[in-house]
Write a protein that holds these residues in place. Structure first.
Motif, PDB file in Angstrom:
ATOM      1  N   GLU B  77     -15.824 -11.857   2.273  1.00 55.23           N
ATOM      2  CA  GLU B  77     -15.800 -13.200   2.865  1.00 55.23           C
ATOM      3  C   GLU B  77     -14.364 -13.672   3.067  1.00 55.23           C
ATOM      4  O   GLU B  77     -14.036 -14.295   4.080  1.00 55.23           O
ATOM      5  N   HIS B  78     -13.512 -13.398   2.092  1.00 49.61           N
ATOM      6  CA  HIS B  78     -12.104 -13.785   2.261  1.00 49.61           C
ATOM      7  C   HIS B  78     -11.476 -13.034   3.433  1.00 49.61           C
ATOM      8  O   HIS B  78     -10.746 -13.620   4.228  1.00 49.61           O
ATOM      9  N   ARG B  79     -11.798 -11.758   3.514  1.00 49.84           N
ATOM     10  CA  ARG B  79     -11.200 -10.965   4.615  1.00 49.84           C
ATOM     11  C   ARG B  79     -11.689 -11.463   5.965  1.00 49.84           C
ATOM     12  O   ARG B  79     -10.924 -11.504   6.933  1.00 49.84           O
ATOM     13  N   ALA B  80     -12.956 -11.875   5.997  1.00 44.19           N
ATOM     14  CA  ALA B  80     -13.506 -12.378   7.257  1.00 44.19           C
ATOM     15  C   ALA B  80     -12.778 -13.643   7.708  1.00 44.19           C
ATOM     16  O   ALA B  80     -12.790 -13.985   8.888  1.00 44.19           O
ATOM     17  N   ARG B  81     -12.153 -14.323   6.774  1.00 42.33           N
ATOM     18  CA  ARG B  81     -11.391 -15.521   7.140  1.00 42.33           C
ATOM     19  C   ARG B  81      -9.917 -15.215   7.377  1.00 42.33           C
ATOM     20  O   ARG B  81      -9.081 -16.118   7.370  1.00 42.33           O
ATOM     21  N   GLY B  82      -9.637 -13.948   7.515  1.00 44.64           N
ATOM     22  CA  GLY B  82      -8.268 -13.596   7.874  1.00 44.64           C
ATOM     23  C   GLY B  82      -7.314 -13.583   6.694  1.00 44.64           C
ATOM     24  O   GLY B  82      -6.122 -13.883   6.841  1.00 44.64           O
ATOM     25  N   ILE B  83      -7.810 -13.254   5.505  1.00 39.18           N
ATOM     26  CA  ILE B  83      -6.927 -13.080   4.352  1.00 39.18           C
ATOM     27  C   ILE B  83      -6.879 -11.582   4.038  1.00 39.18           C
ATOM     28  O   ILE B  83      -7.916 -10.938   3.871  1.00 39.18           O
ATOM     29  N   ASP B  84      -5.663 -11.066   3.997  1.00 39.69           N
ATOM     30  CA  ASP B  84      -5.471  -9.628   3.747  1.00 39.69           C
ATOM     31  C   ASP B  84      -5.491  -9.423   2.233  1.00 39.69           C
ATOM     32  O   ASP B  84      -4.480  -9.542   1.549  1.00 39.69           O
ATOM     33  N   LEU B  85      -6.677  -9.130   1.722  1.00 40.62           N
ATOM     34  CA  LEU B  85      -6.887  -9.086   0.276  1.00 40.62           C
ATOM     35  C   LEU B  85      -6.755  -7.650  -0.210  1.00 40.62           C
ATOM     36  O   LEU B  85      -7.434  -6.764   0.308  1.00 40.62           O
ATOM     37  N   ARG B  86      -5.910  -7.421  -1.201  1.00 41.26           N
ATOM     38  CA  ARG B  86      -5.724  -6.069  -1.751  1.00 41.26           C
ATOM     39  C   ARG B  86      -6.241  -6.042  -3.188  1.00 41.26           C
ATOM     40  O   ARG B  86      -5.550  -6.502  -4.103  1.00 41.26           O
ATOM     41  N   LEU B  87      -7.434  -5.503  -3.364  1.00 37.92           N
ATOM     42  CA  LEU B  87      -8.003  -5.404  -4.720  1.00 37.92           C
ATOM     43  C   LEU B  87      -7.363  -4.250  -5.469  1.00 37.92           C
ATOM     44  O   LEU B  87      -6.781  -3.357  -4.871  1.00 37.92           O
ATOM     45  N   ARG B  88      -7.522  -4.263  -6.787  1.00 42.48           N
ATOM     46  CA  ARG B  88      -6.987  -3.193  -7.640  1.00 42.48           C
ATOM     47  C   ARG B  88      -5.523  -2.941  -7.321  1.00 42.48           C
ATOM     48  O   ARG B  88      -5.054  -1.804  -7.301  1.00 42.48           O
ATOM     49  N   THR B  89      -4.826  -3.998  -7.054  1.00 48.58           N
ATOM     50  CA  THR B  89      -3.403  -3.903  -6.731  1.00 48.58           C
ATOM     51  C   THR B  89      -2.665  -4.880  -7.633  1.00 48.58           C
ATOM     52  O   THR B  89      -2.933  -6.076  -7.605  1.00 48.58           O
ATOM     53  N   GLU B  90      -1.765  -4.355  -8.437  1.00 50.39           N
ATOM     54  CA  GLU B  90      -1.113  -5.178  -9.448  1.00 50.39           C
ATOM     55  C   GLU B  90       0.326  -5.460  -9.033  1.00 50.39           C
ATOM     56  O   GLU B  90       1.078  -4.525  -8.716  1.00 50.39           O
ATOM     57  N   VAL B  91       0.684  -6.706  -9.044  1.00 46.94           N
ATOM     58  CA  VAL B  91       2.079  -7.047  -8.759  1.00 46.94           C
ATOM     59  C   VAL B  91       2.883  -6.728 -10.014  1.00 46.94           C
ATOM     60  O   VAL B  91       2.517  -7.120 -11.126  1.00 46.94           O
ATOM     61  N   THR B  92       3.970  -6.010  -9.833  1.00 42.79           N
ATOM     62  CA  THR B  92       4.766  -5.551 -10.983  1.00 42.79           C
ATOM     63  C   THR B  92       6.120  -6.234 -11.068  1.00 42.79           C
ATOM     64  O   THR B  92       6.808  -6.116 -12.075  1.00 42.79           O
ATOM     65  N   ALA B  93       6.520  -6.927 -10.007  1.00 45.07           N
ATOM     66  CA  ALA B  93       7.795  -7.657 -10.068  1.00 45.07           C
ATOM     67  C   ALA B  93       7.840  -8.730  -8.985  1.00 45.07           C
ATOM     68  O   ALA B  93       7.261  -8.563  -7.907  1.00 45.07           O
ATOM     69  N   ILE B  94       8.510  -9.825  -9.338  1.00 46.92           N
ATOM     70  CA  ILE B  94       8.795 -10.874  -8.353  1.00 46.92           C
ATOM     71  C   ILE B  94      10.315 -10.925  -8.206  1.00 46.92           C
ATOM     72  O   ILE B  94      11.032 -10.937  -9.209  1.00 46.92           O
ATOM     73  N   ASP B  95      10.760 -10.972  -6.973  1.00 45.60           N
ATOM     74  CA  ASP B  95      12.207 -11.038  -6.703  1.00 45.60           C
ATOM     75  C   ASP B  95      12.470 -12.332  -5.928  1.00 45.60           C
ATOM     76  O   ASP B  95      12.439 -12.333  -4.695  1.00 45.60           O
ATOM     77  N   PRO B  96      12.700 -13.425  -6.647  1.00 44.88           N
ATOM     78  CA  PRO B  96      12.842 -14.722  -5.957  1.00 44.88           C
ATOM     79  C   PRO B  96      14.022 -14.741  -5.001  1.00 44.88           C
ATOM     80  O   PRO B  96      13.915 -15.327  -3.918  1.00 44.88           O
ATOM     81  N   ALA B  97      15.123 -14.103  -5.383  1.00 44.15           N
ATOM     82  CA  ALA B  97      16.299 -14.126  -4.508  1.00 44.15           C
ATOM     83  C   ALA B  97      16.006 -13.374  -3.218  1.00 44.15           C
ATOM     84  O   ALA B  97      16.383 -13.818  -2.124  1.00 44.15           O
ATOM     85  N   GLY B  98      15.341 -12.241  -3.323  1.00 37.35           N
ATOM     86  CA  GLY B  98      15.008 -11.441  -2.138  1.00 37.35           C
ATOM     87  C   GLY B  98      13.723 -11.887  -1.477  1.00 37.35           C
ATOM     88  O   GLY B  98      13.311 -11.301  -0.466  1.00 37.35           O
ATOM     89  N   ARG B  99      13.052 -12.889  -2.035  1.00 38.83           N
ATOM     90  CA  ARG B  99      11.783 -13.396  -1.507  1.00 38.83           C
ATOM     91  C   ARG B  99      10.803 -12.252  -1.271  1.00 38.83           C
ATOM     92  O   ARG B  99      10.277 -12.068  -0.166  1.00 38.83           O
TER      93      ARG B  99
END
Lengths: 465, 465
Positions: B77-99
């Motif tokens: 349902e989320h994808r049908a609304r145009g959200i590119d959803l990636r399941l089983r995908t873990e964010v491992t770092a945020i780089d605020p300076a590099g956005r």
């Protein structure tokens, strides 16, 4: 016999009416001032004191075992606290200039004057009786007092009928419809308007009609009662409207009540547009230092519209009595006003309202948006989640909450309290949408239905010109 | 692979976490800005999106038929609304300076960077796991995610045990106790403190303990868990405290959750005393124009104490997401804060609180009076009226309402909303006593229990020096 005022510093409080407002006032005054300081005389026309008139439908319906369960405090209990209670004694005149009242002992017929230092008028309300042929026939009942309830129960027991007609589809009417169903009657509700529950907007009232019809109650709208028909025995046998006749073994009048202020009117005390006594915020009758009034015989300030209204409800009567007794007792208290909250139940249908209907808002000169939403009483996936409809009014431009109406099943009705507090505090619908309300799946969807309505109202306010 | 930022005016929103806050934000942003304006990429570590974690105890207990009922919106349902959803995908770092954020596909193990114009951190909370021998043994379960719930259900189905130990007696602990009873287990709740429900004052918590004991749940206070004992098969067989051993076929950890902010901490984002992200009122991470955060990973302003608190609750997470999505979508919204309302249910026991406990008030530098009353959920004479206890705190001298705690049966819990709104509006207990609340015998005594408490609090404030 003139019981003249004592010359000592001891004062006398006279109370007219022995139910919620009057006896709460007496009890609270007694708590603050002992018998050596304050004599308290209370006159009650009927046989009972301090009872829950709101409980009568449940007594009649058999949910409450006996009359005595509705009595919060008996005459004996009041007397034990030093209140000189005179039952079956009707006050027949108030003399504000002479600071006295005339009362008649309904047993002996004797009348006498009693002087007062403080007078509390708590004469309540009387059911409206249509001025129609047959309206006083045996088998036609009001349900305002315990005496009324007893008379109705006697009729139900004696006649063992099977068809009941309820005239009026307000709170009393719908509650009595449930009571009569519980007693095995086929019930027809005759309603003068286009939808039952005229305390709701018609669109919400129609939901009530449909739900009640679904319970097997015959709901007749636009029914103008023209006549109560009687049989050879003089008892009611049917109710006639402009269109039809509805056979009836018993008729219950639920077409509302009016403040019982004949005494006050005769004494020249100030009455409002609805016929109720007008008081200040301390519940003192306007222009009269030593006369107080509370309960179903007064008008109260509606905090949302800024107008005086007549709202006969036990919860207000108790608060009035508390305020009056505190003030007479030398303390300080006020009754700031109401927002017009009411909740009612017919079988498993719950009906609630607070604040202004659309026509109230227009009458008050307010411009508004109105939204209606469907939600559920619990998280949709939780067992027992039942649908509910919430209508919300918000002021144009400011977004201030103006009113809420709810029709649903179990768990719907008391949600109106969220809106009642928000109205009192003058919150906007956006503030309501942000409220931190109790959430867990057995209690609410993740957005409470009141907040679902508030979100839609926020959008409507934004889109309104 | 570096998915570099598009050079057009089209922006990219990246969301970390696919549950209530994250996906509400994504959905609301999408409602306001179409795919041609805003690309939305959402990373979710687990298999599910937009589910009710609060519903897990009812799913485990069998009140809710299946896992899918807890899912408000599926990945499709989320994808049908145009959200590119990636399941089983873990964010491992945020780089605020590099956005940009780095994410790992848990299936393939590949990692890549994704740049963002707006970042929403909605990483939720993790159950506290005691640092004890055996705490990771098979048969020991947290219940924070749908994956957790599925694992617990698999254990219950496979082992068909009969003894369960719940460690912790907060909301999750007591709700899981009910769930396990529904599945036929003998349940022991081990509680570190002197009374269960440490979100209540101990005197109210003791009422909960007594009621739960009365339901056949073994309640152990002052229980410090020292070890989880395992059998020859490596599975849990008992939980040891300083005093005793409690045999267990299954153990549920309900000792609370902590904000899951390891990523945020590593990225140097501002965290509060409770480990949650700190945001401004628009839910923007402090000091970061393009990073937003909401749900169980943030701290929120407590409007009564003026302090930041961590309150993991689905109802807040949804509101946060709504606010974030509105702001990213070019609208304007804020989350003004909370008053600390919570409600819970164990069998027919209802437990609610809002505002400050005694120790919260002291910590905030407030002096207060505290009163406790007994009342009933309906008019005393109405069938089904059940006892309830209400505790109320009011500020010394000003009489401002500070908090309410309720323990009772059906109809008790949601009454806390009256106090929640009153706290938000800053009402005094005298104003609460005057509120125009819904009254009819099936719904309330003539004075609502919250108002009975308010009247006693008014008197206590008056008598306090």
């Amino acid at each position: 016999m003139d019981m003249s005022r004592t010359r000592s510093t001891r004062q006398r409080l006279v109370v007219i009416g022995g139910d919620a407002a009057g006896m709460s006032a007496a009890s609270q005054a007694r708590r603050l001032r002992g018998p050596e300081e304050l004599e308290i005389v209370a006159f009650e026309r009927g046989h009972f004191t301090s009872y829950s008139a709101c409980g009568i439908p449940y007594w009649v319906g058999g949910d409450v075992a006996g009359r005595d369960e509705l009595i919060a405090r008996t005459p004996e209990e009041h007397r034990a606290r030093g209140i000189d209670l005179r039952l079956r004694t009707e006050v027949t005149a108030i003399d504000p200039a002479g600071r006295r009242v005339r009362a008649r002992d309904l047993g002996s017929g004797t009348e006498s004057w009693t002087s007062y230092d403080h007078l509390v008028i708590a004469t309540g309300a009387r059911p409206v009786r249509p001025d129609l042929p047959g309206a006083d026939a045996p088998g036609v009942h009001g349900v305002q007092t315990l005496d009324d309830g007893q008379a109705l129960l006697d009729t139900l027991t004696r006649t063992r009928g099977r068809r009941a007609v309820v005239v009026g589809a307000g709170y009393i009417g719908v509650e009595m419809a449930e009571a009569l169903i519980h007693r095995g009657y086929e019930v027809t509700v005759l309603n003068r308007g286009g939808a039952p529950m005229s305390t709701l907007d018609p669109d919400m009232g129609r939901l009530v009609r449909d739900a009640m019809s679904g319970m097997g109650i015959t709901m007749v709208d636009d029914a103008e009662v023209t006549k109560v028909l009687t049989g050879d025995d003089g008892r009611v046998r049917a109710v006639a409207t402009q269109d039809a006749e509805y056979p009836a073994d018993v008729v219950v009048l639920g077409i509302g009540v009016r403040p019982d202020t004949a005494l006050a009117r005769a004494a020249g005390l100030p009455l409002g547009d609805n016929g109720g006594l007008l008081t200040d915020l301390a519940m003192r009758v306007r222009g009269h230092e030593d006369i107080w009034a509370g309960g179903d015989c007064v008008e109260v300030l509606d905090l949302v519209s800024g107008r005086e209204r007549h709202i006969p409800l036990g919860t207000h009567a108790n608060k009035h009595g508390q305020v009056i007794g505190t003030n007479i007792g030398g303390g300080y208290a006020t009754f700031p006003g109401v927002v017009g909250t009411a909740v009612s139940k017919v079988c498993d249908l719950e009906i609630a309202r607070t604040g202004l209907r659309e026509k109230d808002a227009r009458r008050a000169g307010l411009q508004y948006v109105a939204v209606t939403i469907e939600s559920t009483s619990r998280a949709g996936y939780y067992p027992g989640a039942s649908p509910m409809t919430v209508k919300m009014l918000a002021e144009r431009r400011t977004g201030r909450l103006l009113g809420v109406q709810i029709v649903g099943r179990e768990g719907a009705g008391k949600r109106v309290d969220i809106a009642a507090v928000a109205l009192t505090a003058g919150l906007t619908v956006e503030q309501v949408a942000h409220l931190d309300l109790g959430y867990a799946p057995p209690f609410s969807p993740v957005w409470d239905p009141v907040q679902v309505a508030a979100r839609k109202a926020v959008a409507a306010v934004r889109e309104a010109p």
